[in-house]
Structures are given as C-alpha cells and as structure tokens.
Design an enzyme around this catalytic site. Structure first.
Site, PDB file in Angstrom:
ATOM      1  N   GLY A 139       0.976  -1.001  -0.084  1.00 29.70           N
ATOM      2  CA  GLY A 139      -0.031  -0.076  -0.077  1.00 29.70           C
ATOM      3  C   GLY A 139       0.680   1.184  -0.037  1.00 29.70           C
ATOM      4  N   TYR A 140       0.145   2.481  -0.240  1.00 30.91           N
ATOM      5  CA  TYR A 140       0.973   3.734  -0.346  1.00 30.91           C
ATOM      6  C   TYR A 140       0.748   4.661   0.841  1.00 30.91           C
ATOM      7  CZ  TYR A 140       2.515   1.298  -4.448  1.00 30.91           C
ATOM      8  OH  TYR A 140       3.066   0.512  -5.295  1.00 30.91           O
ATOM      9  N   LEU A 141       1.782   5.153   1.216  1.00 33.99           N
ATOM     10  CA  LEU A 141       1.409   6.427   1.874  1.00 33.99           C
ATOM     11  C   LEU A 141       1.639   7.541   1.413  1.00 33.99           C
ATOM     12  CD1 LEU A 141       3.966   4.886   4.892  1.00 33.99           C
ATOM     13  CD2 LEU A 141       1.369   5.237   5.049  1.00 33.99           C
TER      14      LEU A 141
END
Lengths: 176, 176
Positions: free
Chosen positions: B37-39
């Site tokens: 996932g991406y921050l």
C-alpha cells in the site's frame, strides 16, 4: 509501532531576552540542529525525513486523536536522508533548533524555529497517558496540542512568517 | 540509496493456459504473495509499505526518468508493516503474486495481480545500465516502461478492472 502521547505549548517571552528561562535550564545550551522535510503531509499518513545532528530517521505518523498519535520511526543512513531532503521532499525543508529542558520530572523538548518560522518557539512534553498530571513551567504559554497549524508538516507548508501577512496571527502570537 | 534501472513489459497469454511458459520457468512455481500500500502516491515521492512473504519493507521512490528511478528501501518489522497496511495506507491494499523467472542471464520478476487488478500480468527486469542489450522472452509483450498507468501506485488507485468500463483498455489489453 509506538503510541506518541504528547502535549504542546507555545513558549512565552520566546525572543524577548538573550537567555530566556527555558534556555537557562536546557541540558544542551546550543541545542541540536534539526532539518526535516515531508514526503507526505497528509495528516492521516505523514511521512517525515529528519536529520538531527548526525542522526537521521524516517518517520510515519497517523492521525492525532486527542493528544495520541501512532508513530513508526526508523533510523536511516545520514546520506540517504540528506539526498531525500535535497531531492525528494515537498519543499521547503524546515529547520529548527531543539533543546532538551528538564522540568519537574519531565524532559521538555523546546523547538526554536528558523527560516520562515523564525520567532516561533514551541515546547512539547511526552506523557505516559492522556490523563497524566503535568506541572507547567512559567514559560509554557497557550496550549496548542492538536492544533494543526502547529504541526511541523503544516509549518513547512504554511510557515509562521506568512501568518502575519494573512492577518490570522494577531491574536495568536506566542508572546501574548 | 540505489538507482533502479528497469524495463517493464506486459505478459502475453497471461491467463490463457493453466501453466503459461513463464510460469514453467519460474524458480518458485507458487510465487510469493505481495501485499502493498502507499503512504504517498505522488510520483515525485512515492512511499510504499510492502509485505512480501514474511518480510516487510518501507520504500521511497523518486520520479522515473527514462527507465531509472532513485530508490531508498528499508527493512521494517512485519508487525509495523501489517499495521500500516491495515490502518494508515491509502486504500485499497494492492495484492499480487510475484514469480522469479530466470531467462537469458537475467532474473525477470513476473507479477500476477489479484483483486481489482486480476488479469494483469507484468514482467520487470532490472538492468545494469539504460543501454544494456536485453534478450526478450517470447512471453514479453508490449513494453510499458515508464507508462504511469502500470505503476503499482497507479494500479492501487485506478485498478485494471476499471479500465474496461472506462473504455481506455480496449486497445491496450496485455493479451493483444
């Protein structure tokens, strides 16, 4: 992961005297230079690159609820952090000098901001729980815990110097 | 920091046979499950949390120029990564199975996407330099190096399944 529970206060008489009270009490009268920048300023998932003296860290923080925030922090090579600050972070890089100030059983961290945030001095103290009683020093002024204007990520985007010109600083100067 | 030089191709006949050619060549016929996932999905400063099997990493990537991208990668505790995937990243979490496929002196990484990206299979190969000659396997189809639609950060936000309905997939299906 850590849960970070902290309270934050503006510092009184921040720039009025050569050696204000809090600085007299500091463990390190020169403080430590912090340079930090953000890969994400999204308050739900802030990603910070920080160089503090000769140490560097990458830190991920979740949203603040009350005075608690989830925090994931990792040491990284100094050279990596410098490159990220020079090439990758959202400009500008925020600079401040941090002093560790022991008071009444806690070590307060007092941040004297530089650059476009010069004039702003903020004190933070970490607590064991949200309910913990806290003896405040004289130099602790208005509490700004949870006020998003004082998040470092916000100060990097909307620095203190610009508040004056936007007229939203008059009633909120930390030297009130 | 590392400079990541890689080329990316769509995989032909990805879902047409039970055991396509590339999977026959894979070191690990079961592959490894990746959850990431991406921050930050900002292409200038992507921040990715990845769990690959029982290993976890936090990765910062700069903008791609040509087929080169600066990359900073740090191992982190599995438990931290799981919490970040569950609580902090921009939804949704992207899932894929990665296979290591040796071919003509390189180890290709073939990603078989799951969830909303099911049907998409992409092969990447890392090079020593942008000019390095590369022998392509039969199953390597259209080159998509640098095409932002195939960035994993983009696929997490705008998954392959939705391309069909938006009508922008017809001429670009990887099984052409």
């Amino acid at each position: 992961m850590a849960l970070e529970i902290e309270r934050k206060f503006l510092v009184r008489d921040a720039g009025d005297t050569v050696l204000p009270d809090w600085k007299r009490l500091a463990e390190d009268p020169e403080g430590t230079l912090y340079r930090q920048g953000y890969l994400s300023r999204d308050p739900d998932r802030t990603v910070r690159v920080r160089v503090a003296g000769d140490k560097a860290r990458l830190t991920v923080k979740g949203r603040t609820t009350g005075c608690t925030r989830s925090e994931f922090e990792y040491p990284i090579p100094l050279e990596d952090a410098r490159r990220m600050l020079d090439e990758l972070v959202l400009p500008p890089v925020l600079e401040k000098r941090r002093y560790r100030v022991p008071f009444a059983g806690h070590v307060w961290e007092v941040d004297e901001f530089e650059g476009e945030n010069r004039g702003l001095v903020v004190a933070e103290v970490e607590l064991e729980s949200e309910e913990e009683a806290l003896l405040l020093p004289d130099w602790a002024g208005e509490e700004v815990t949870g006020d998003p204007r004082y998040y470092n990520a916000t100060l990097s985007e909307n620095p203190y110097a610009r508040w004056k010109t936007e007229g939203d600083r008059a009633s909120e100067t930390p030297n009130d």
